[in-house]
Design a protein around this motif. Structure first.
Motif, short mmCIF file in Angstrom:
data_model
loop_
_atom_site.label_atom_id
_atom_site.label_comp_id
_atom_site.label_asym_id
_atom_site.label_seq_id
_atom_site.Cartn_x
_atom_site.Cartn_y
_atom_site.Cartn_z
N GLN A 16 -62.43 18.79 -9.53
CA GLN A 16 -62.38 17.36 -9.76
C GLN A 16 -63.38 16.69 -8.82
OE1 GLN A 16 -60.51 15.74 -12.13
NE2 GLN A 16 -59.93 17.78 -12.86
N VAL A 17 -64.27 15.91 -9.38
CA VAL A 17 -65.34 15.28 -8.60
C VAL A 17 -65.25 13.76 -8.79
CG1 VAL A 17 -67.84 15.00 -8.37
CG2 VAL A 17 -66.86 17.28 -8.72
N GLY B 134 -57.64 14.84 0.49
CA GLY B 134 -56.99 15.74 1.44
C GLY B 134 -56.16 16.81 0.76
N SER B 135 -56.22 16.90 -0.55
CA SER B 135 -55.49 17.96 -1.25
C SER B 135 -56.23 18.32 -2.51
CB SER B 135 -54.06 17.52 -1.61
OG SER B 135 -54.10 16.41 -2.48
N LYS B 136 -56.13 19.57 -2.94
CA LYS B 136 -56.85 20.03 -4.12
C LYS B 136 -56.28 19.39 -5.37
CE LYS B 136 -58.47 24.21 -6.38
NZ LYS B 136 -59.89 23.89 -6.20
N GLN B 137 -57.16 18.91 -6.23
CA GLN B 137 -56.72 18.26 -7.46
C GLN B 137 -56.87 19.23 -8.63
OE1 GLN B 137 -55.46 15.02 -7.51
NE2 GLN B 137 -55.51 15.36 -5.33
N GLY C 259 -66.29 27.09 0.15
CA GLY C 259 -65.07 26.56 -0.45
C GLY C 259 -65.22 26.21 -1.91
N VAL C 260 -66.46 26.26 -2.40
CA VAL C 260 -66.74 25.96 -3.81
C VAL C 260 -67.42 27.18 -4.42
CG1 VAL C 260 -68.00 24.47 -5.39
CG2 VAL C 260 -66.99 23.50 -3.33
N GLU D 270 -60.83 16.44 -3.73
CA GLU D 270 -59.92 16.98 -2.74
C GLU D 270 -60.37 16.61 -1.33
OE1 GLU D 270 -60.80 21.09 -3.91
OE2 GLU D 270 -61.26 21.45 -1.81
N ASN D 271 -61.70 16.50 -1.12
CA ASN D 271 -62.20 16.15 0.20
C ASN D 271 -61.77 14.74 0.59
OD1 ASN D 271 -63.41 18.58 0.37
ND2 ASN D 271 -65.52 17.86 0.09
#
Length: 448
Positions: A424-425, A445-448, A416-417, A441-442
């Motif tokens: 964004q971390v 719950g959604s991709k930033q 996934g990476v 995002e983890n």
């Protein structure tokens, strides 16, 4: 012919090596990185410090051993050490089959052919000649590249021999820089690192004025480029116009590499540096004010001839007060041919070593404090790969330049990476001057 390349030293040297690789490939030869399985190996050397020359000689000696064992046929030595020691290289390296200085990298096919024919070429051009415009094969990464905008240096710092090796300062034409940047972007590069010995002087020789502030917005306008990083800006050349451009252009990472070397007025004058300690302090205050969150990198020299304990303490106090997030700390090295090598009052080696250790420890404390301040924040990271040992992905934040700063380690689902993408971390901790985090995002719950 299969030709292997080994590049040592700085970013400018790497660009020259990439140009030689292109020219060699265009001449019809097979190209490789490293010596394995090659007929000829080109070592592109650094000559700035004795330590770098020692590294180059060690590399050459390894190749000589391979040549004697029948594992390769020819060795070519190019670059700064070949240029600086051109009068002694033949005797110093009798097993080397050819030499190429810092001018005429585009002539590497000719040097290779001469060596293959049994000649021993010594190819040294004019170090003050215009910068040749040749293509290159980027070897650093699939998603970031150095962008050299000038060659040589007109600053005559007392400790440095670069102007005598690389020649006077010569800017590349703006249209050539932009053309190369567009080609790099089309090749998938997402970060361009603008380099020269002194990028703040850019344009002065070609256009009669410093034009870096005009060039940067044009680089930022190129589609695909997401980060533009700047190395190196001389403190006395940083104008309000340039600061404003850096502050307002979102693609320019707020990370500035500004070598100051010292803060004592007397030391700066002895080093032949322009400006005073108070002017440096004023500049850093202005940068902090006008560019919120800016990360400042510098280089510092301790143990310069005549440096007193009081002047060393002044340097330490400056570092403590201004808390520069990144710093390369060096003990003075008396380089052959430099003005400083012949200065009186050379500092004892034990004293230099002690001061270097103290300054390094002080800087590491500042780095640790900076890292702790990032815990809990969400930062952009350019992913560079996966570490099997730590079982974490790693990449660079906007505060990290490749090869000289640390990386950010972060958790993420395998598959996934992808290296070369931005993420964004959220920073969750620190370890040994580096950051540890999780994909934002983890957690959300959604991709930033």
């Amino acid at each position: 012919m299969k030709v292997g390349f080994i590049s040592l030293g700085c970013a400018k040297n790497q660009v020259n090596c990439e140009q030689m690789i292109w020219q060699t490939y265009e001449a019809g030869h097979e190209v490789a990185l490293g010596p394995d399985g090659c007929d000829t190996v080109v070592v592109n050397t650094c000559g700035f410090l004795q330590e770098a020359r020692d590294e180059a000689l060690e590399e050459i000696n390894k190749l000589v051993a391979m040549k004697k064992a029948g594992q390769l046929e020819r060795i070519i030595v190019s670059g700064c050490m070949a240029q600086w020691w051109k009068d002694r290289m033949a005797d110093l390296c009798p097993e080397v089959d050819g030499f190429l200085g810092v001018s005429g990298y585009e002539d590497i096919p000719q040097v290779l052919e001469q060596a293959a024919a049994g000649e021993r070429p010594f190819h040294y051009g004019d170090i003050d000649a215009p910068v040749p415009e040749t293509d290159r094969v980027v070897c650093t990464s699939d998603y970031w590249a150095w962008l050299r905008i000038a060659e040589g240096c007109d600053n005559r710092c007392a400790y440095c021999v670069i102007p005598f090796i690389r020649g006077r300062f010569r800017s590349r034409p703006e249209e050539k820089i932009l053309e190369e940047a567009e080609n790099l972007a089309q090749a998938g590069m997402k970060e361009l690192i603008v380099v020269a010995q002194d990028i703040t002087r850019y344009g002065l020789d070609l256009y009669g004025e410093r034009t870096l502030a005009k060039l940067l917005p044009k680089l930022c306008a190129i589609p695909g480029i997401q980060w533009v990083r700047l190395h190196y800006l001389y403190p006395d050349e940083i104008t309000d116009e340039l600061i404003d451009v850096i502050a307002r252009e979102p693609k320019i990472v707020k990370y500035l590499d500004i070598p100051i070397q010292h803060i004592s007025d007397r030391m700066l004058k002895a080093m032949h540096r322009r400006g005073t300690g108070e002017e440096i302090r004023s500049l850093f205050r202005k940068l902090r004010e006008k560019i919120p969150g800016v990360v400042l990198r510098t280089s510092l020299i301790t143990g310069f001839p005549g440096e007193t304990e009081e002047e060393f303490e002044e340097l330490c106090e400056f570092l403590l007060e201004y808390k520069l997030e990144r710093a390369g700390v060096f003990a003075f090295s008396p380089e052959e041919g430099s003005v400083a090598a012949k200065m009186p009052d050379q500092v004892d080696e034990d004293v230099k070593r002690r001061r270097l250790e103290l300054l390094t420890d002080l800087q590491m404390r500042i780095v640790d404090q900076y890292c702790e301040s990032k815990v809990g924040q969400v930062i952009p990271v350019l992913c560079e790969g996966y570490d099997d040992e730590t079982e974490l992905f790693y990449g660079r934040s906007d505060a990290d330049s490749p090869g000289i700063d640390g990386v950010v380690h972060f958790e993420g689902e395998e598959g996934g990476v992808r290296p070369g993408d931005f993420y964004q971390v959220k920073v969750t901790g620190t370890y040994d001057g580096e950051l540890i985090g999780v994909l934002y995002e983890n957690e959300e719950g959604s991709k930033q």
